[in-house]
Design a protein around this motif. Structure first.
Motif, PDB file in Angstrom:
ATOM      1  N   SER A  36      38.383 -10.685  39.143  1.00  0.00           N
ATOM      2  CA  SER A  36      37.757  -9.388  38.857  1.00  0.00           C
ATOM      3  C   SER A  36      36.270  -9.395  39.187  1.00  0.00           C
ATOM      4  CB  SER A  36      37.965  -8.993  37.395  1.00  0.00           C
ATOM      5  OG  SER A  36      37.183  -9.809  36.533  1.00  0.00           O
ATOM      6  N   LEU A  37      35.655 -10.558  39.179  1.00  0.00           N
ATOM      7  CA  LEU A  37      34.231 -10.670  39.504  1.00  0.00           C
ATOM      8  C   LEU A  37      33.962 -10.568  41.007  1.00  0.00           C
ATOM      9  CD1 LEU A  37      33.272 -13.604  37.120  1.00  0.00           C
ATOM     10  CD2 LEU A  37      32.787 -11.178  36.792  1.00  0.00           C
ATOM     11  N   LEU A  38      34.982 -10.753  41.827  1.00  0.00           N
ATOM     12  CA  LEU A  38      34.796 -10.818  43.268  1.00  0.00           C
ATOM     13  C   LEU A  38      34.633  -9.456  43.937  1.00  0.00           C
ATOM     14  CD1 LEU A  38      37.395 -13.598  44.152  1.00  0.00           C
ATOM     15  CD2 LEU A  38      34.934 -13.826  43.799  1.00  0.00           C
ATOM     16  N   TYR A  39      35.046  -8.393  43.290  1.00  0.00           N
ATOM     17  CA  TYR A  39      35.005  -7.063  43.890  1.00  0.00           C
ATOM     18  C   TYR A  39      33.784  -6.293  43.409  1.00  0.00           C
ATOM     19  CZ  TYR A  39      39.767  -8.063  45.329  1.00  0.00           C
ATOM     20  OH  TYR A  39      40.867  -8.640  45.885  1.00  0.00           O
ATOM     21  N   SER A  40      33.303  -5.406  44.248  1.00  0.00           N
ATOM     22  CA  SER A  40      32.137  -4.600  43.897  1.00  0.00           C
ATOM     23  C   SER A  40      32.531  -3.475  42.938  1.00  0.00           C
ATOM     24  CB  SER A  40      31.518  -3.997  45.157  1.00  0.00           C
ATOM     25  OG  SER A  40      32.388  -3.011  45.687  1.00  0.00           O
ATOM     26  N   PRO A  41      31.573  -2.961  42.189  1.00  0.00           N
ATOM     27  CA  PRO A  41      31.862  -1.828  41.304  1.00  0.00           C
ATOM     28  C   PRO A  41      32.369  -0.597  42.066  1.00  0.00           C
ATOM     29  CG  PRO A  41      29.766  -2.811  40.721  1.00  0.00           C
ATOM     30  CD  PRO A  41      30.220  -3.469  41.989  1.00  0.00           C
ATOM     31  N   GLN A  42      31.906  -0.422  43.286  1.00  0.00           N
ATOM     32  CA  GLN A  42      32.338   0.716  44.088  1.00  0.00           C
ATOM     33  C   GLN A  42      33.810   0.604  44.468  1.00  0.00           C
ATOM     34  OE1 GLN A  42      29.604  -1.188  44.882  1.00  0.00           O
ATOM     35  NE2 GLN A  42      28.025   0.231  44.153  1.00  0.00           N
ATOM     36  N   ALA A  43      34.302  -0.613  44.640  1.00  0.00           N
ATOM     37  CA  ALA A  43      35.715  -0.807  44.976  1.00  0.00           C
ATOM     38  C   ALA A  43      36.610  -0.341  43.839  1.00  0.00           C
ATOM     39  CB  ALA A  43      35.984  -2.276  45.298  1.00  0.00           C
ATOM     40  N   TYR A  44      36.207  -0.606  42.600  1.00  0.00           N
ATOM     41  CA  TYR A  44      36.992  -0.156  41.444  1.00  0.00           C
ATOM     42  C   TYR A  44      37.041   1.366  41.402  1.00  0.00           C
ATOM     43  CZ  TYR A  44      37.165  -4.865  39.492  1.00  0.00           C
ATOM     44  OH  TYR A  44      37.429  -6.205  39.289  1.00  0.00           O
ATOM     45  N   GLU A  45      35.913   2.002  41.662  1.00  0.00           N
ATOM     46  CA  GLU A  45      35.875   3.465  41.664  1.00  0.00           C
ATOM     47  C   GLU A  45      36.705   4.032  42.802  1.00  0.00           C
ATOM     48  OE1 GLU A  45      31.822   4.792  41.623  1.00  0.00           O
ATOM     49  OE2 GLU A  45      31.330   3.482  39.937  1.00  0.00           O
ATOM     50  N   ALA A  46      36.604   3.427  43.995  1.00  0.00           N
ATOM     51  CA  ALA A  46      37.365   3.907  45.145  1.00  0.00           C
ATOM     52  C   ALA A  46      38.869   3.749  44.927  1.00  0.00           C
ATOM     53  CB  ALA A  46      36.941   3.161  46.406  1.00  0.00           C
ATOM     54  N   ALA A  47      39.271   2.734  44.184  1.00  0.00           N
ATOM     55  CA  ALA A  47      40.692   2.506  43.902  1.00  0.00           C
ATOM     56  C   ALA A  47      41.195   3.387  42.768  1.00  0.00           C
ATOM     57  CB  ALA A  47      40.928   1.040  43.568  1.00  0.00           C
ATOM     58  N   GLY A  48      40.285   4.070  42.083  1.00  0.00           N
ATOM     59  CA  GLY A  48      40.690   4.939  40.974  1.00  0.00           C
ATOM     60  C   GLY A  48      41.093   4.177  39.727  1.00  0.00           C
ATOM     61  N   LYS A  49      40.493   3.032  39.513  1.00  0.00           N
ATOM     62  CA  LYS A  49      40.806   2.189  38.351  1.00  0.00           C
ATOM     63  C   LYS A  49      39.651   2.227  37.356  1.00  0.00           C
ATOM     64  CE  LYS A  49      44.555   1.047  40.386  1.00  0.00           C
ATOM     65  NZ  LYS A  49      45.805   1.645  39.975  1.00  0.00           N
ATOM     66  N   LEU A  50      39.820   1.555  36.233  1.00  0.00           N
ATOM     67  CA  LEU A  50      38.722   1.419  35.279  1.00  0.00           C
ATOM     68  C   LEU A  50      37.542   0.739  35.974  1.00  0.00           C
ATOM     69  CD1 LEU A  50      40.619   0.158  32.094  1.00  0.00           C
ATOM     70  CD2 LEU A  50      39.693   2.435  32.482  1.00  0.00           C
ATOM     71  N   THR A  51      36.370   0.852  35.393  1.00  0.00           N
ATOM     72  CA  THR A  51      35.179   0.283  36.018  1.00  0.00           C
ATOM     73  C   THR A  51      35.231  -1.247  36.010  1.00  0.00           C
ATOM     74  OG1 THR A  51      33.935   0.198  33.951  1.00  0.00           O
ATOM     75  CG2 THR A  51      33.787   2.239  35.249  1.00  0.00           C
ATOM     76  N   LYS A  52      34.403  -1.829  36.855  1.00  0.00           N
ATOM     77  CA  LYS A  52      34.327  -3.290  36.931  1.00  0.00           C
ATOM     78  C   LYS A  52      33.882  -3.871  35.602  1.00  0.00           C
ATOM     79  CE  LYS A  52      32.221  -7.124  39.372  1.00  0.00           C
ATOM     80  NZ  LYS A  52      31.519  -7.570  40.561  1.00  0.00           N
ATOM     81  N   THR A  53      32.911  -3.228  34.971  1.00  0.00           N
ATOM     82  CA  THR A  53      32.415  -3.714  33.678  1.00  0.00           C
ATOM     83  C   THR A  53      33.529  -3.754  32.641  1.00  0.00           C
ATOM     84  OG1 THR A  53      30.260  -2.771  34.195  1.00  0.00           O
ATOM     85  CG2 THR A  53      30.683  -3.334  31.892  1.00  0.00           C
TER      86      THR A  53
END
Length: 93
Positions: free
Chosen positions: A29-46
């Motif tokens: 989960s640490l390997l992906y950027s916060p923008q990737a989580y948003e683009a995938a429509g998932k909960l935030t990286k944090t």
């Protein structure tokens, strides 16, 4: 080797498998950027890092919180089965 010794070894093996799964999900989960989580429509990286990090930490704390450990294991499995593939598909494009 008695049945209780075998049960102890199996319990230890399961605990190590759960810990390995939680650590793998957290590190991934640490390997992906916060923008990737948003683009995938998932909960935030944090949010994901907090949930999965808690899962790793609570595996080391022998409080007898079995139900919480199971819930955090389910969260790690959800991450690995749903979020990780969604994030990975964004990287391949």
């Amino acid at each position: 080797m008695g049945i209780f010794a075998a049960e102890s070894y199996i319990s230890l093996l399961v605990a190590f498998a759960i810990l390995a799964t939680a650590i793998f999900a957290f590190v991934n989960s640490l390997l992906y950027s916060p923008q990737a989580y948003e683009a995938a429509g998932k909960l935030t990286k944090t949010t994901w890092c907090t949930i999965l990090g808690l899962g790793v930490v609570l595996q080391f704390v022998p409080l007898g919180l079995f139900i919480i450990n199971i819930a955090l294991l389910v969260a790690a499995l959800v991450y690995l089965a749903d979020v990780r593939p969604a994030l990975g598909s964004l990287r391949r494009r």
